[in-house]
Design a protein around this motif. Structure first.
Motif, mmCIF file in Angstrom:
data_model
loop_
_atom_site.group_PDB
_atom_site.id
_atom_site.type_symbol
_atom_site.label_atom_id
_atom_site.label_comp_id
_atom_site.label_asym_id
_atom_site.label_seq_id
_atom_site.Cartn_x
_atom_site.Cartn_y
_atom_site.Cartn_z
ATOM 1 N N ILE A 125 31.384 166.181 102.155
ATOM 2 C CA ILE A 125 32.054 165.434 103.211
ATOM 3 C C ILE A 125 31.054 164.983 104.264
ATOM 4 O O ILE A 125 30.173 165.744 104.682
ATOM 5 C CB ILE A 125 33.196 166.265 103.838
ATOM 6 C CG1 ILE A 125 34.032 165.401 104.782
ATOM 7 C CG2 ILE A 125 32.665 167.515 104.531
ATOM 8 C CD1 ILE A 125 35.330 166.038 105.220
ATOM 9 N N THR A 150 33.015 159.253 102.278
ATOM 10 C CA THR A 150 34.211 159.988 102.680
ATOM 11 C C THR A 150 35.158 158.985 103.330
ATOM 12 O O THR A 150 34.761 158.253 104.243
ATOM 13 C CB THR A 150 33.877 161.112 103.666
ATOM 14 O OG1 THR A 150 33.018 162.072 103.037
ATOM 15 C CG2 THR A 150 35.143 161.809 104.139
ATOM 16 N N GLU A 189 38.837 158.633 105.297
ATOM 17 C CA GLU A 189 39.908 159.383 105.964
ATOM 18 C C GLU A 189 41.108 158.493 106.231
ATOM 19 O O GLU A 189 40.968 157.366 106.717
ATOM 20 C CB GLU A 189 39.439 159.971 107.289
ATOM 21 C CG GLU A 189 40.552 160.811 107.964
ATOM 22 C CD GLU A 189 40.193 161.322 109.341
ATOM 23 O OE1 GLU A 189 40.702 162.400 109.718
ATOM 24 O OE2 GLU A 189 39.412 160.654 110.055
ATOM 25 N N HIS A 215 44.020 163.192 105.816
ATOM 26 C CA HIS A 215 43.607 163.276 104.411
ATOM 27 C C HIS A 215 42.196 162.726 104.299
ATOM 28 O O HIS A 215 41.950 161.561 104.636
ATOM 29 C CB HIS A 215 44.563 162.497 103.512
ATOM 30 C CG HIS A 215 45.896 163.154 103.342
ATOM 31 N ND1 HIS A 215 47.040 162.464 103.002
ATOM 32 C CD2 HIS A 215 46.274 164.451 103.454
ATOM 33 C CE1 HIS A 215 48.060 163.291 102.906
ATOM 34 N NE2 HIS A 215 47.616 164.511 103.188
ATOM 35 N N ARG A 216 41.284 163.571 103.826
ATOM 36 C CA ARG A 216 39.871 163.199 103.740
ATOM 37 C C ARG A 216 39.471 163.194 102.271
ATOM 38 O O ARG A 216 39.417 164.245 101.630
ATOM 39 C CB ARG A 216 39.017 164.187 104.523
ATOM 40 C CG ARG A 216 39.493 164.364 105.971
ATOM 41 C CD ARG A 216 39.345 165.772 106.440
ATOM 42 N NE ARG A 216 40.055 165.986 107.713
ATOM 43 C CZ ARG A 216 40.060 167.144 108.362
ATOM 44 N NH1 ARG A 216 39.394 168.189 107.877
ATOM 45 N NH2 ARG A 216 40.739 167.262 109.483
ATOM 46 N N ASP A 243 37.549 164.761 95.351
ATOM 47 C CA ASP A 243 38.557 165.698 95.855
ATOM 48 C C ASP A 243 39.128 165.181 97.169
ATOM 49 O O ASP A 243 38.607 164.244 97.778
ATOM 50 C CB ASP A 243 37.933 167.081 96.070
ATOM 51 C CG ASP A 243 38.984 168.188 96.195
ATOM 52 O OD1 ASP A 243 40.150 167.940 95.833
ATOM 53 O OD2 ASP A 243 38.639 169.276 96.679
ATOM 54 N N ARG A 244 40.215 165.831 97.603
ATOM 55 C CA ARG A 244 40.819 165.539 98.895
ATOM 56 C C ARG A 244 40.904 166.819 99.709
ATOM 57 O O ARG A 244 41.313 167.865 99.205
ATOM 58 C CB ARG A 244 42.219 164.958 98.718
ATOM 59 C CG ARG A 244 42.843 164.442 100.022
ATOM 60 C CD ARG A 244 44.342 164.289 99.912
ATOM 61 N NE ARG A 244 45.027 165.597 99.937
ATOM 62 C CZ ARG A 244 46.337 165.749 99.785
ATOM 63 N NH1 ARG A 244 47.104 164.694 99.558
ATOM 64 N NH2 ARG A 244 46.880 166.954 99.825
ATOM 65 N N GLN A 245 40.521 166.719 100.982
ATOM 66 C CA GLN A 245 40.714 167.801 101.934
ATOM 67 C C GLN A 245 41.795 167.369 102.928
ATOM 68 O O GLN A 245 42.020 166.178 103.128
ATOM 69 C CB GLN A 245 39.412 168.118 102.669
ATOM 70 C CG GLN A 245 38.270 168.546 101.752
ATOM 71 C CD GLN A 245 36.974 168.775 102.512
ATOM 72 O OE1 GLN A 245 36.950 168.815 103.731
ATOM 73 N NE2 GLN A 245 35.880 168.927 101.780
ATOM 74 N N GLY A 256 43.796 168.258 106.875
ATOM 75 C CA GLY A 256 43.706 168.932 108.162
ATOM 76 C C GLY A 256 44.781 168.425 109.098
ATOM 77 O O GLY A 256 45.522 167.491 108.775
ATOM 78 N N TYR A 258 39.582 163.796 111.646
ATOM 79 C CA TYR A 258 38.229 164.249 111.345
ATOM 80 C C TYR A 258 37.208 163.283 111.940
ATOM 81 O O TYR A 258 36.300 163.694 112.666
ATOM 82 C CB TYR A 258 38.035 164.384 109.843
ATOM 83 C CG TYR A 258 36.653 164.862 109.459
ATOM 84 C CD1 TYR A 258 36.261 166.181 109.695
ATOM 85 C CD2 TYR A 258 35.728 163.999 108.887
ATOM 86 C CE1 TYR A 258 34.984 166.622 109.370
ATOM 87 C CE2 TYR A 258 34.458 164.431 108.547
ATOM 88 C CZ TYR A 258 34.088 165.743 108.791
ATOM 89 O OH TYR A 258 32.824 166.172 108.469
#
Length: 384
Positions: A22, A187, A189, A199-200, A229-231, A233, A237
């Motif tokens: 990221i 990355t 977002e 969603h990152r 992939d997706r992170q 929070g 971000y």
């Protein structure tokens, strides 16, 4: 209960270093778009067991996958980072040609120099140039043919006698290079402020770009991303991304399309696609691909034209290579020029209830052509 809206969703991006990790949260860029459909999907692992209750066993989650399109109206600078990534080369400036003695003519070649070489100085087919003096000072011209001493351009030129002037190449250019290819990832977002969800999407590479130009319309760009992939929070971000660009959308009525150095008034459509041939993998012990694997760059597209005779058909059946140069401006002094230095036409189907339109597919190859960069695709963005 808050409901998130599309217009309130902020899309921002930043290049990763290293790829697949990221990006740091400073220095991101807000992105204009028509839509961003980048999303996470998860493969389902289904059971193959035969059971006495005649039912299937519980499914499991498999590999996580990220991908999808971002589409927008093509405008100078806005999508330059993604275009450069698809071509695997950064945009770079072209050195101004200084102190050349140039005579301008209304007929080709329009700019003839007394000494030196345009080719040695780095001028190529598809570049946009601005003379510094003479009757054409400050005007933007599209180069459609180059020899050592002569430049042929698509626009009308005011004649003048030999004048010492500079030839600037505003903005930057890029193309599919012969060596030194890059494999950039980003990355992306999506910040949904109303519901406090971030969603990152990590490890996103540009798998495919398509630019579509129809008559009496803005040119559209579709960027297909493939990621790792997706992170998620609950806070934004990229908390302070740079403001979105403000250049205007480029439109077909304010452009020029040249086939083999001849401006066309019968073309009804032009599209070009840059396909990166990328894939993801699957491994034991992880639900994330180790990388997005790059393939060869394939450049192809379509042109359509009013059926006015057999000229284009003869080019197709004779397997005659042609150069294609499309220049579009944004009405604010900026422009984008896209060039396929060597294309082969196929197809040639006819359709239409009233006027008949002929449609051709084309494919590109990095075969050397006089005055052009040795590449399958070349782009000049004056705002990059």
């Amino acid at each position: 209960m808050a409901v998130q809206t599309t217009v309130a969703t902020i899309v921002a991006y930043k290049q990763e270093s290293p790829a697949g990790t990221i990006a740091s949260n400073a220095g991101a860029q807000t992105l204009r778009r028509i839509k961003s459909d980048v999303a996470l999907s998860i493969d389902q692992i289904t059971s193959s067991e035969i059971r006495p209750d005649y039912q299937r066993g519980e499914a499991r989650n498999g590999m996580r996958k990220v991908g999808g399109p971002i589409s927008g109206e093509l405008s100078p600078k806005t999508y330059a980072d993604f275009i450069a990534a698809s071509l695997r080369r950064d945009f770079s400036a072209v050195t101004t040609v200084t102190g050349a003695s140039v005579t301008a003519s209304a007929t080709a070649p329009q700019f003839v120099r007394a000494a030196g070489s345009w080719l040695t100085d780095g001028i190529r087919i598809g570049m946009l140039i601005k003379p510094s003096a003479g009757a054409n000072a400050g005007k933007l011209f599209t180069v459609i043919a180059v020899t050592a001493t002569g430049l042929t351009v698509a626009e009308a030129v005011a004649p003048h006698a030999a004048t010492t002037l500079d030839i600037a190449v505003p903005g930057k250019v890029t193309y599919v290079p012969q060596t030194g290819h890059q494999a950039k990832s980003f990355t992306i977002e999506h910040w949904h402020s109303a519901v406090a969800v971030s969603h990152r999407f990590v490890g996103c590479r540009v798998n495919n770009i398509k630019v579509d130009c129809k008559p009496n319309a803005n040119a559209n760009i579709n960027i297909d991303l493939l990621g790792m992939d997706r992170q998620a929070g609950t806070a934004q971000y990229f908390s302070s991304p740079a403001a979105a660009t403000t250049t205007g959308a480029v439109a077909s009525p304010s452009g020029v399309l040249c086939v083999n150095g001849v401006a066309q008034a019968i073309i009804t459509g032009f599209s070009v696609e840059i396909d990166g041939g990328m894939t993801t993998g699957a491994v034991v012990g992880s639900n994330i691909t180790p990388d997005v694997f790059v393939g060869p760059v394939t450049v192809k597209g379509q042109i359509s034209a009013y059926f006015t005779g057999g000229a284009l058909d003869d080019i197709m059946t004779g397997e005659v290579p042609v150069s294609l140069v499309l220049k579009l401006d944004d009405g604010q002094g900026n422009a984008i020029a896209m060039t396929v230095p060597r294309a082969k036409l196929t197809g040639g189907s006819l359709s239409g209830d009233n006027e008949i339109i002929q449609q051709f597919d084309f494919s590109a190859a990095p075969v050397p052509m006089g005055g052009a960069e040795q590449t399958s695709f070349f782009i000049h963005d004056t705002a990059a």
